[in-house]
Every structure is written in C-alpha cells, then in structure tokens.
Design an enzyme around this catalytic site. Sequence first.
Site, PDB file in Angstrom:
ATOM      1  N   ARG A   1      37.673  54.951  60.349  1.00 59.37           N
ATOM      2  CA  ARG A   1      37.102  53.616  60.468  1.00 59.37           C
ATOM      3  C   ARG A   1      36.210  53.582  61.714  1.00 59.37           C
ATOM      4  O   ARG A   1      36.528  54.198  62.732  1.00 59.37           O
ATOM      5  CB  ARG A   1      38.202  52.562  60.614  1.00 59.37           C
ATOM      6  CG  ARG A   1      38.965  52.274  59.325  1.00 59.37           C
ATOM      7  CD  ARG A   1      38.112  51.568  58.272  1.00 59.37           C
ATOM      8  NE  ARG A   1      38.855  51.251  57.061  1.00 59.37           N
ATOM      9  CZ  ARG A   1      38.866  51.994  55.951  1.00 59.37           C
ATOM     10  NH1 ARG A   1      38.186  53.126  55.882  1.00 59.37           N
ATOM     11  NH2 ARG A   1      39.563  51.602  54.893  1.00 59.37           N
TER      12      ARG A   1
ATOM     13  N   HIS B   1      29.623  55.858  54.606  1.00 52.55           N
ATOM     14  CA  HIS B   1      31.017  55.640  54.188  1.00 52.55           C
ATOM     15  C   HIS B   1      31.236  56.223  52.784  1.00 52.55           C
ATOM     16  O   HIS B   1      31.621  55.512  51.847  1.00 52.55           O
ATOM     17  CB  HIS B   1      31.374  54.150  54.219  1.00 52.55           C
ATOM     18  CG  HIS B   1      32.861  53.898  54.229  1.00 52.55           C
ATOM     19  ND1 HIS B   1      33.454  52.920  54.971  1.00 52.55           N
ATOM     20  CD2 HIS B   1      33.887  54.513  53.570  1.00 52.55           C
ATOM     21  CE1 HIS B   1      34.765  52.925  54.769  1.00 52.55           C
ATOM     22  NE2 HIS B   1      35.054  53.891  53.912  1.00 52.55           N
TER      23      HIS B   1
END
Length: 306
Positions: free
Chosen positions: A221, A269
């Site tokens: 993250r 991502h």
Amino acid sequence: MRITVCCSDTKAAPWVDGLQAALPEAEVSEWQPGAPPADYAMVWSPPQAFCDDQPQLKGIFNTGAGVDALLKLRLPPDAVVVRLDDAGMSVQMAEFVCHAVIRHFRELDAYARDEAQSRWGFRKPRLRADFPVGVMGLGVLGQRVAQALAAFEFPVRGWSRRARDVAGVQCFSGDAGFADFLAGTRVLVCLLPLTDDTRGIMNRATLSQLLPGGYVINVARGAHLVDEDLIALLDEGRLAGAALDVFRIEPLPTEHPFWAHPKITVTPHTSARTLREESIAQIAGKIRAFSRGEPIVGVVDRQRGY
Ligand code: NDP
Ligand code: OXD
C-alpha cells in the site's frame, strides 16, 4: 439467502451474474440504497452508506487481499470480515516482484538505454550474495514471493509479526528482529497489510538501515512509504532506486515527482490483480461453508487490522 454486491471501482454486473451462477440457491443483486437487508456482501471499497444500509450482514467478503479500506468504515459489529485468500494473486505477485528484483540486479534498464543507442556493451556480472532481498510480510503473498526469489538463489530474508519458519528464507520477527532484518537487506520488498503499526514503515530512519545501494519495491500500500523520505534518500545517493506499484493517492497524480524520477519505476497498482472467476469461486465456497457453520480461512482480525 440474500447476497448484496457493492464494487466501487468496477462494474458490479459480472460479479453479480458470476456469484448468482455459483450460488443458484441464493438471491444475488447489486446493492442500491434502501435495498432489503442481505445476509452476506461481496464488496470492494464500499461507501459508508452501504454499511449503514446493511446492518444485518453476517459476513462481508472482500474481493481483494487488503482490507484497510474496508476497516476504515463503521461496519456492522457482528459481521465477519473475510479477505481474498490468494485466488490467483500470489503467482502474479511472485512474477512481478521477481521481475523487479531481476531487472535491477541484471541492470536491464541500463541495457535498454544501450540498445536505444545501438550500443553493444557487457556489464560485469554482479553477485547474488551482494543482493540479499528482504520481504516484509510473510503471509499468503509474502511467503510465495520469498520462495520464488529463493528459487532464483537470491539470499532471502523475511520479517513478520509472529515468528515464522519458511524453507529457504532467513526469518526475523517483531520489533526485536526488525533492525537485524533491515541491516542485512539490500533489496526491500513490502508485502505488509496497511495497519496502524505499519503505516509509514518505510521512512528515512528505516530505509537508512539497509545495506548500501538499497532498492525498494513497494507492492503493498502507498501509505507504507513516506514519499518525500524516499526521494531524499535517492537524491542523496543512499538508495539506488525503487519500483513502486502502489501510492498514497491512486491514480498517482500527474504532477507527483515519482513519475519523472529517473530512479523510480511506476506501475498502476497492477502487481497482483483480482481475478474474477477465481475470486467468485472462492467466495461462493466460503459463503456456503460459513452458512453451514463450518470454519473458513481468511477471516480478518478486526482489532489487528488484517
Ligand atoms: P497476509 O495477511 O496473508 O500477510 C500479512 C503478513 O504481514 C503476515 O506475515 C503478518 O505477520 C505480517 N505483518 C502484519 N503486521 C505486521 C507488523 N506490524 N510487523 C511485522 N509483520 C507484520 O497478507 P497478504 O500476504 O495476503 O497480502 C499483503 C498485502 O499485500 C495486502 O494487505 C495488500 O495490502 C497488498 N496487496 C497488494 C496487491 C497489489 O496489487 N499491489 C494485491 C494484493 C494484496 P504474521 O505472519 O505474524 O501474521
Ligand atoms: C488487494 C489489492 O488488496 O488488489 O487485493 O490491492
């Protein structure tokens, strides 16, 4: 049994249809405000209004591995939160991280620059022993990544909260083991969940403890990393580079300095994508088992945050 589906950044229809086909005995529909109360939910990053609207949920099945966005919400207190458990993600993560490590280790970006100038030139082979890789997080994804790297004969270290024993991996754990883990690591891979304990864990103080020529791979993250500390350490020459797949703000804003930094590689991502068919099959199996009162894997400890 009634199941509601709420996927904030993707079309719900294929998920609804897929889950309905896998669970013909259930009534599956996309969540709309004011919908009748459901027993189970399949979600990705739902709004708070969804949780407020569905107080009777017994189980919330996340269509991803990370539950940080979900746990930020006020959830029905008795609902069990269940994460996706691999479902085709660990092999993707292993190939992505091995690629990033090998690209750096084998200087493939430098060869690409040479190619652009029709330049035929060898670089001196580097020694794997000089590139120990440290994987933070030895869970479903971290273990698979660590073992894939070990198969390429990199020295691999791993760090987790509780002590772990992973074949071919030198394991460290807890706060007590963190400094030793960092001190022997040159390529640092982050595969931690985002929790109060891990937010900002890659910062000036910790990244400065890596072996000289440190390289950072963040596939967990964005908030694990202090962006400005990374840029400062790269510009000071204390770190050699970084491969970043996750960011504090996604999509990464066009003006963010990561995009243009010569030592940073950015991907959107995408290191381990949720695969719809595998995920639906897993969630359908777990909903059936859970509703029969059987134990299921992937239940999140809401206090611990993962
Ligand atoms: P798991 O929950 O299976 O594993 C988490 C690991 O982190 C465990 O080994 C755990 O330790 C360790 N850990 C947690 N807190 C700490 C801490 N404070 N100190 C040290 N170790 C800690 O997660 P997954 O492997 O399935 O996924 C990891 C993360 O990857 C997800 O949370 C998500 O954020 C990210 N992800 C990113 C994707 C992408 O496309 N970029 C795709 C999928 C996931 P212990 O073993 O002791 O419990
Ligand atoms: C996940 C993700 O957590 O896609 O599964 O990041």
